[in-house]
Design a protein around this motif. Sequence first.
Motif, PDB file in Angstrom:
ATOM      1  N   SER A  71       0.848  -1.196   0.000  1.00 43.01           N
ATOM      2  CA  SER A  71       0.000   0.000   0.000  1.00 43.01           C
ATOM      3  C   SER A  71       0.879   1.240   0.000  1.00 43.01           C
ATOM      4  O   SER A  71       2.097   1.158   0.227  1.00 43.01           O
ATOM      5  CB  SER A  71      -0.885   0.010   1.254  1.00 43.01           C
ATOM      6  OG  SER A  71      -0.092   0.210   2.417  1.00 43.01           O
TER       7      SER A  71
ATOM      8  N   VAL B   5      -2.531   4.570   4.810  1.00 43.40           N
ATOM      9  CA  VAL B   5      -3.489   3.497   4.546  1.00 43.40           C
ATOM     10  C   VAL B   5      -4.913   4.033   4.653  1.00 43.40           C
ATOM     11  O   VAL B   5      -5.717   3.893   3.741  1.00 43.40           O
ATOM     12  CB  VAL B   5      -3.269   2.317   5.522  1.00 43.40           C
ATOM     13  CG1 VAL B   5      -4.311   1.231   5.316  1.00 43.40           C
ATOM     14  CG2 VAL B   5      -1.867   1.737   5.326  1.00 43.40           C
TER      15      VAL B   5
ATOM     16  N   ARG C 281       1.315   2.762   6.702  1.00 45.96           N
ATOM     17  CA  ARG C 281       1.808   1.441   6.339  1.00 45.96           C
ATOM     18  C   ARG C 281       2.749   0.904   7.427  1.00 45.96           C
ATOM     19  O   ARG C 281       3.645   1.596   7.892  1.00 45.96           O
ATOM     20  CB  ARG C 281       2.552   1.508   5.006  1.00 45.96           C
ATOM     21  CG  ARG C 281       3.002   0.138   4.490  1.00 45.96           C
ATOM     22  CD  ARG C 281       3.722   0.226   3.155  1.00 45.96           C
ATOM     23  NE  ARG C 281       4.949   0.981   3.251  1.00 45.96           N
ATOM     24  CZ  ARG C 281       5.250   2.030   2.488  1.00 45.96           C
ATOM     25  NH1 ARG C 281       4.390   2.461   1.583  1.00 45.96           N
ATOM     26  NH2 ARG C 281       6.389   2.657   2.643  1.00 45.96           N
TER      27      ARG C 281
ATOM     28  N   ASN D 242      -3.385   1.791  -3.395  1.00 45.85           N
ATOM     29  CA  ASN D 242      -3.112   0.347  -3.433  1.00 45.85           C
ATOM     30  C   ASN D 242      -3.470  -0.384  -2.134  1.00 45.85           C
ATOM     31  O   ASN D 242      -2.853  -1.402  -1.801  1.00 45.85           O
ATOM     32  CB  ASN D 242      -1.631   0.075  -3.745  1.00 45.85           C
ATOM     33  CG  ASN D 242      -1.303   0.309  -5.212  1.00 45.85           C
ATOM     34  OD1 ASN D 242      -2.195   0.312  -6.065  1.00 45.85           O
ATOM     35  ND2 ASN D 242      -0.034   0.529  -5.506  1.00 45.85           N
ATOM     36  N   VAL D 243      -4.456   0.108  -1.402  1.00 46.00           N
ATOM     37  CA  VAL D 243      -4.870  -0.567  -0.164  1.00 46.00           C
ATOM     38  C   VAL D 243      -5.852  -1.692  -0.503  1.00 46.00           C
ATOM     39  O   VAL D 243      -6.879  -1.463  -1.149  1.00 46.00           O
ATOM     40  CB  VAL D 243      -5.527   0.419   0.828  1.00 46.00           C
ATOM     41  CG1 VAL D 243      -6.107  -0.336   2.026  1.00 46.00           C
ATOM     42  CG2 VAL D 243      -4.506   1.439   1.304  1.00 46.00           C
TER      43      VAL D 243
ATOM     44  N   ASN E 268      -3.280  -6.331   2.089  1.00 47.07           N
ATOM     45  CA  ASN E 268      -2.175  -5.652   2.766  1.00 47.07           C
ATOM     46  C   ASN E 268      -2.658  -4.813   3.945  1.00 47.07           C
ATOM     47  O   ASN E 268      -1.874  -4.129   4.597  1.00 47.07           O
ATOM     48  CB  ASN E 268      -1.358  -4.787   1.781  1.00 47.07           C
ATOM     49  CG  ASN E 268      -2.246  -3.817   1.004  1.00 47.07           C
ATOM     50  OD1 ASN E 268      -3.259  -3.338   1.502  1.00 47.07           O
ATOM     51  ND2 ASN E 268      -1.850  -3.531  -0.243  1.00 47.07           N
TER      52      ASN E 268
END
Length: 643
Positions: free
Chosen positions: A318, A322, A347, A383-384, A459
């Motif tokens: 991620s 986050v 993160r 990208n979480v 993640n």
Amino acid sequence: MLSINNLSYFIGGRALYENAALHIKPKDKIGLVGLNGTGKSTLLKIINGDIQPSSGEVQKAKDCTIGFLNQDLLSYQSEDSILDVALEAFKETLQLEQEIENILHQMETDHSDEIINKLARLQDQFEANEGYTIKAKAEEVLEGIGFNTKDLGRPLKTFSGGWRMRVMLAKLLLEKPSLLMLDEPTNHLDLPSIQWVENYLKNYEGAVVVVSHDQDFLDNCVDITVEVSNGSLTSYSGNYSFYQEEKKERMEIQQNAYENQQQMIKQTERFIERFRAKATKSNQVQSRIKALDRLDRVNEVVDDNISVNFKFKFSQKSGRDVVVLDHVSKAYGDLVILKDTTARIERGDKIALIGANGKGKSTLLRIVDGTEPIKGKREQGHNVIKSFYAQHQLEALNVDNEILQEMVQAGSKKTETELRNVLGCFLFTNEDVFKKIKVLSGGEKSRVALAKTMISEANFLLLDEPTNHLDIQSVNILIQAMEQYEGTFITVSHDRHFIRGVANKIWYIEENKIKEYPGNYDEFVYWKSQQVASLTDTKQDSKPKQDTRKKELSITEVNEAKKNLKKKEHELALIEEKILQIETKKAELEKKMADPVVFSDIKKMEEVNQSYQKLKNQESELNQNWETLVEEIGSLQEAASLA
């Protein structure tokens, strides 16, 4: 107090217990530990008489009473308020109260000496049973385990299963049986309630046997640990931490004895093989063969501890942020959970969200997840990939699937070997993986759901009470798994051992704000204790120093003190005179209350009681004023003495 002798219990052809023995003495605090399926709950049911053993006996003293909290009580419902359900612990006292009420009604028409004497006897017995305090005791216990005062009048049936279980626990604690048996009592308690129960059990006058997965709870309230293993009961004279160390030492001794014996057996077998054919050595050979046959073999140590030996993988990391909560507010009607609060999850954060039930922990978890409507702003980072574990996840399992089939359908693209490896870490080995979901226990379903969460390649994990219904070994496995997890997670938990093992940050809700402590749980507890100590010191320091104040008094202030002193002394004399008058009037009313003529007349008795209570209230108020004046006079006398 209670003895278990030569106990055997078989399920099908499998021996759950075989010639097991245990002796429970008054005031023993026993923790019953062992792997799932070894028979801990079954033993409690055998002691309680719910299950009959295959052989052996349970002997108990005639005056031994047993109270048993088990998961079956989750289904208990009642129209009565939770306070009334808890008060059922005082059956005899409540019956006395009802009898007294009935006699008072009878006395409206019957004034005989017989009924008056009966009332007096019942009232004496009611007072001896501390009948006037049972309501206060019930309220104290219910509030100690997490109920609000305003909830005490609500019907039991309006509460969830977990809260109903708390009521049944309160009832048992109030009954104070000689032997109190608790099966997983912490499953339905938050951290403050667990700590309250710990303190209660430490001072409990009777014996306690508790089954629990909470290692800190066992450490804090038991002084004997009994391990259920291989059909037997092995006692260790200490708490859970002592048991772990002592068991480790015993296992080392046993393993050394096993290895030494194996070496001796091999040497003996070599001697027999070498000289079996020689006539001159035949007597020695036969002697050693017989010795081997008679040998009491030492078993090799089987280590129950399982290590997690796989890596959690996710396809992409991620971004640094986050989840960011910006000026978030949340309320349910008049109930405010959060108000204009801000927080950030970065993160690599391993966050434990702790606190009492009702503070909004699960609500906050859903807010972080983005599934709870809010006022304010929630931003999810780049990208979480999320995965949310909660108890309702158990309901999402396909009950017709086998365990392995359920894992395959989770869509992780792992091979069967990899999935078997994951399931092995969650205690599903060999043929276990082909069990249908519908035949699994609550704890087993929890482990399957957790295993699915772990292979999701997320993640960012959100875990709501992940240790509920897990045994100690499963909790330790989960801790190992979370330690290896390289992503980010936030977990709600009341299990201090779990929190201590996984968290690098602590979140809690205070004054409708999200508060963060940037350290592990032990550091947080120490910091909190220092805060409390500092606050206490500040309050003490804020009190004026008597010596310094005296030095700063001017002559004018001293003269003013002398003037006020005479005034206060006059007021004190008047109050003392009023108190004396009230005491005289009370004595007169007490004589009337003892008069049979008044005592037998309900109306007159009520009038006298009302007058007497009014005088008591006046006396109490005057006594408070008297105490205040005495303190003021003391201070003025010190000031006046400086002239």
